[in-house]
Design a protein around this motif. Structure first.
Motif, PDB file in Angstrom:
ATOM      1  N   ILE A  27       0.867  -1.171   0.000  1.00 43.58           N
ATOM      2  CA  ILE A  27       0.000   0.000   0.000  1.00 43.58           C
ATOM      3  C   ILE A  27       0.907   1.224   0.000  1.00 43.58           C
ATOM      4  N   ASP A  28       0.818   2.022  -1.065  1.00 43.41           N
ATOM      5  CA  ASP A  28       1.734   3.162  -1.243  1.00 43.41           C
ATOM      6  C   ASP A  28       3.192   2.711  -1.145  1.00 43.41           C
ATOM      7  N   ASN A  29       3.474   1.570  -1.785  1.00 39.62           N
ATOM      8  CA  ASN A  29       4.820   0.987  -1.860  1.00 39.62           C
ATOM      9  C   ASN A  29       5.372   0.537  -0.506  1.00 39.62           C
ATOM     10  N   ARG A  30       4.490   0.359   0.484  1.00 34.63           N
ATOM     11  CA  ARG A  30       4.907  -0.155   1.785  1.00 34.63           C
ATOM     12  C   ARG A  30       4.141  -1.434   2.094  1.00 34.63           C
ATOM     13  N   SER A  31       4.831  -2.385   2.681  1.00 34.49           N
ATOM     14  CA  SER A  31       4.180  -3.638   3.051  1.00 34.49           C
ATOM     15  C   SER A  31       3.067  -3.382   4.059  1.00 34.49           C
ATOM     16  N   ILE A  32       1.960  -4.091   3.891  1.00 35.50           N
ATOM     17  CA  ILE A  32       0.864  -3.972   4.848  1.00 35.50           C
ATOM     18  C   ILE A  32       1.330  -4.361   6.252  1.00 35.50           C
ATOM     19  N   ASN A  33       2.335  -5.219   6.335  1.00 31.50           N
ATOM     20  CA  ASN A  33       2.859  -5.619   7.643  1.00 31.50           C
ATOM     21  C   ASN A  33       3.546  -4.455   8.359  1.00 31.50           C
ATOM     22  N   ASP A  34       4.097  -3.530   7.578  1.00 34.51           N
ATOM     23  CA  ASP A  34       4.824  -2.402   8.168  1.00 34.51           C
ATOM     24  C   ASP A  34       3.911  -1.249   8.563  1.00 34.51           C
ATOM     25  N   ILE A  35       2.713  -1.227   7.999  1.00 38.57           N
ATOM     26  CA  ILE A  35       1.817  -0.086   8.271  1.00 38.57           C
ATOM     27  C   ILE A  35       0.504  -0.533   8.903  1.00 38.57           C
ATOM     28  N   SER A  36       0.490  -1.735   9.473  1.00 42.59           N
ATOM     29  CA  SER A  36      -0.769  -2.233  10.041  1.00 42.59           C
ATOM     30  C   SER A  36      -1.286  -1.329  11.161  1.00 42.59           C
ATOM     31  N   LYS A  37      -0.383  -0.740  11.960  1.00 38.82           N
ATOM     32  CA  LYS A  37      -0.847   0.136  13.041  1.00 38.82           C
ATOM     33  C   LYS A  37      -1.534   1.377  12.489  1.00 38.82           C
ATOM     34  N   GLU A  38      -1.014   1.921  11.388  1.00 42.12           N
ATOM     35  CA  GLU A  38      -1.661   3.068  10.756  1.00 42.12           C
ATOM     36  C   GLU A  38      -3.055   2.706  10.248  1.00 42.12           C
ATOM     37  N   LEU A  39      -3.193   1.482   9.744  1.00 44.76           N
ATOM     38  CA  LEU A  39      -4.448   1.072   9.129  1.00 44.76           C
ATOM     39  C   LEU A  39      -5.486   0.642  10.151  1.00 44.76           C
ATOM     40  N   CYS A  40      -5.062  -0.198  11.124  1.00 45.27           N
ATOM     41  CA  CYS A  40      -6.060  -0.803  12.017  1.00 45.27           C
ATOM     42  C   CYS A  40      -5.780  -0.578  13.490  1.00 45.27           C
ATOM     43  N   GLY A  41      -4.701   0.131  13.816  1.00 46.28           N
ATOM     44  CA  GLY A  41      -4.409   0.452  15.206  1.00 46.28           C
ATOM     45  C   GLY A  41      -3.648  -0.604  15.965  1.00 46.28           C
ATOM     46  N   LYS A  42      -3.206  -1.646  15.272  1.00 47.93           N
ATOM     47  CA  LYS A  42      -2.455  -2.731  15.909  1.00 47.93           C
ATOM     48  C   LYS A  42      -1.209  -3.051  15.093  1.00 47.93           C
ATOM     49  N   ASP A  43      -0.118  -3.305  15.785  1.00 46.20           N
ATOM     50  CA  ASP A  43       1.093  -3.779  15.121  1.00 46.20           C
ATOM     51  C   ASP A  43       1.026  -5.287  14.947  1.00 46.20           C
ATOM     52  N   PHE A  44       1.256  -5.756  13.721  1.00 46.35           N
ATOM     53  CA  PHE A  44       1.322  -7.183  13.439  1.00 46.35           C
ATOM     54  C   PHE A  44       2.572  -7.474  12.633  1.00 46.35           C
ATOM     55  N   GLU A  45       3.358  -8.437  13.089  1.00 52.69           N
ATOM     56  CA  GLU A  45       4.510  -8.855  12.296  1.00 52.69           C
ATOM     57  C   GLU A  45       4.058  -9.397  10.948  1.00 52.69           C
ATOM     58  N   ARG A  46       2.922 -10.105  10.955  1.00 54.33           N
ATOM     59  CA  ARG A  46       2.260 -10.549   9.728  1.00 54.33           C
ATOM     60  C   ARG A  46       0.799 -10.162   9.834  1.00 54.33           C
ATOM     61  N   PHE A  47       0.302  -9.355   8.893  1.00 51.08           N
ATOM     62  CA  PHE A  47      -1.105  -8.989   8.951  1.00 51.08           C
ATOM     63  C   PHE A  47      -1.943 -10.263   9.006  1.00 51.08           C
ATOM     64  N   PRO A  48      -2.887 -10.381   9.966  1.00 54.25           N
ATOM     65  CA  PRO A  48      -3.425 -11.697  10.310  1.00 54.25           C
ATOM     66  C   PRO A  48      -4.522 -12.251   9.416  1.00 54.25           C
ATOM     67  N   LEU A  49      -5.060 -11.447   8.497  1.00 55.44           N
ATOM     68  CA  LEU A  49      -6.091 -11.960   7.600  1.00 55.44           C
ATOM     69  C   LEU A  49      -5.571 -12.052   6.175  1.00 55.44           C
ATOM     70  N   LEU A  50      -6.053 -13.070   5.480  1.00 53.62           N
ATOM     71  CA  LEU A  50      -5.736 -13.278   4.070  1.00 53.62           C
ATOM     72  C   LEU A  50      -7.068 -13.337   3.332  1.00 53.62           C
ATOM     73  N   ILE A  51      -7.234 -12.464   2.351  1.00 59.83           N
ATOM     74  CA  ILE A  51      -8.507 -12.342   1.633  1.00 59.83           C
ATOM     75  C   ILE A  51      -8.264 -12.631   0.156  1.00 59.83           C
ATOM     76  N   LYS A  52      -9.069 -13.553  -0.383  1.00 62.08           N
ATOM     77  CA  LYS A  52      -8.869 -14.014  -1.760  1.00 62.08           C
ATOM     78  C   LYS A  52     -10.183 -13.970  -2.542  1.00 62.08           C
TER      79      LYS A  52
END
Length: 262
Positions: free
Chosen positions: A45-70
């Motif tokens: 997202i904006d050339n940054r991994s969702i794992n690195d900006i999860s706190k900006e997006l959802c308010g929580k830090d995650f080493e690996r964003f916990p949901l996978l949507i297909k």
């Protein structure tokens, strides 16, 4: 809302409808990874991994964003398979989570469920899979919940939005005559009995994620929005935590308490 770029995974059972939808000529797409923090395909997202900006997006830090949507579409049956729960995934596979998942059917489709895992031995010995598996037609607009441990297969000519924990752990049991690897020992260790009727629900509300159809509504806070109409430029949209957006004709996905409170 922020539109995210999908990524594509070819599958032996894939449907070239997805190739046509996304304008991709090579292979046979089975899975479109709409949003993922998994190392196999990681959303930028904006050339940054969702794992690195999860706190900006959802308010929580995650080493690996916990949901996978297909987005998944099939031209043939997927294997009969089962996924492990969190405890088994951590102790045996050294993965952070197991794989609880759910489907929303964008078309009429079909699924197979093994309600009683003890009958698998009979199927291996006699080859009577049609007796051991319960095969059911599924109508467009139906939610199907597939907790870890449920033996299942998605049928041919089915198109679904799939939401799952961020895990790629799948134990293949039976593959309709295709010569692919199976994982029988692990599958038997994690399988659980279930009744088909328990899996059909009005909306998905598990401790891992919430998934519901929205005809028209304002959505507050972090959510992932997936339209239910397949058309050019199809993709998922992210609503950040401090935003409010108008949504229509979409499946809206939110994190469950397991991840929000961890």
């Amino acid at each position: 809302m922020i539109k995210v770029q999908p990524q594509f995974r070819n599958q032996i059972w894939g449907n070239r409808m997805l190739n046509n939808l996304f304008g991709i000529n090579d292979g046979k797409i089975g899975e479109v990874w709409l949003l993922s923090g998994h190392p196999l395909f990681t959303t930028l997202i904006d050339n940054r991994s969702i794992n690195d900006i999860s706190k900006e997006l959802c308010g929580k830090d995650f080493e690996r964003f916990p949901l996978l949507i297909k987005l998944i579409s099939t031209s043939d049956w997927l294997s009969v398979q089962v996924h492990p729960d969190d405890e088994y995934a951590r102790s045996v596979e050294k993965e952070p989570w197991g794989k609880n998942e759910a489907w929303y059917f964008l078309t009429d489709g079909e699924i197979a469920i093994c309600e009683e895992p003890s009958r698998l031995v009979e199927a291996f010995e006699k080859g009577n899979w049609s007796d051991v598996l319960r095969i059911e037609k599924i109508k467009k607009g139906t939610f199907v919940n597939i907790p870890a441990g449920v033996i299942h297969a998605l049928g041919s000519n089915s198109t679904v939005i799939e939401v799952q924990q961020s895990s790629d752990l799948t134990y293949r049991i039976y593959d309709w005559g295709r010569p692919r690897e199976t994982h029988i020992k692990k599958a038997l260790e994690v399988s659980k009995a279930v009744k088909f009727e328990e899996l059909i629900v009005e909306k998905i509300n598990t401790k891992y994620f919430i998934m519901e159809y929205v005809k028209t509504s304002k959505i507050n806070g972090f959510s992932v929005v997936v339209p239910t109409i397949l058309e050019k430029n199809f993709g998922a949209f992210v609503i950040p935590k401090d935003s409010r957006e108008y949504v229509e004709n979409s499946v809206v996905i939110k994190l469950g308490e397991f991840f929000l409170n961890s």
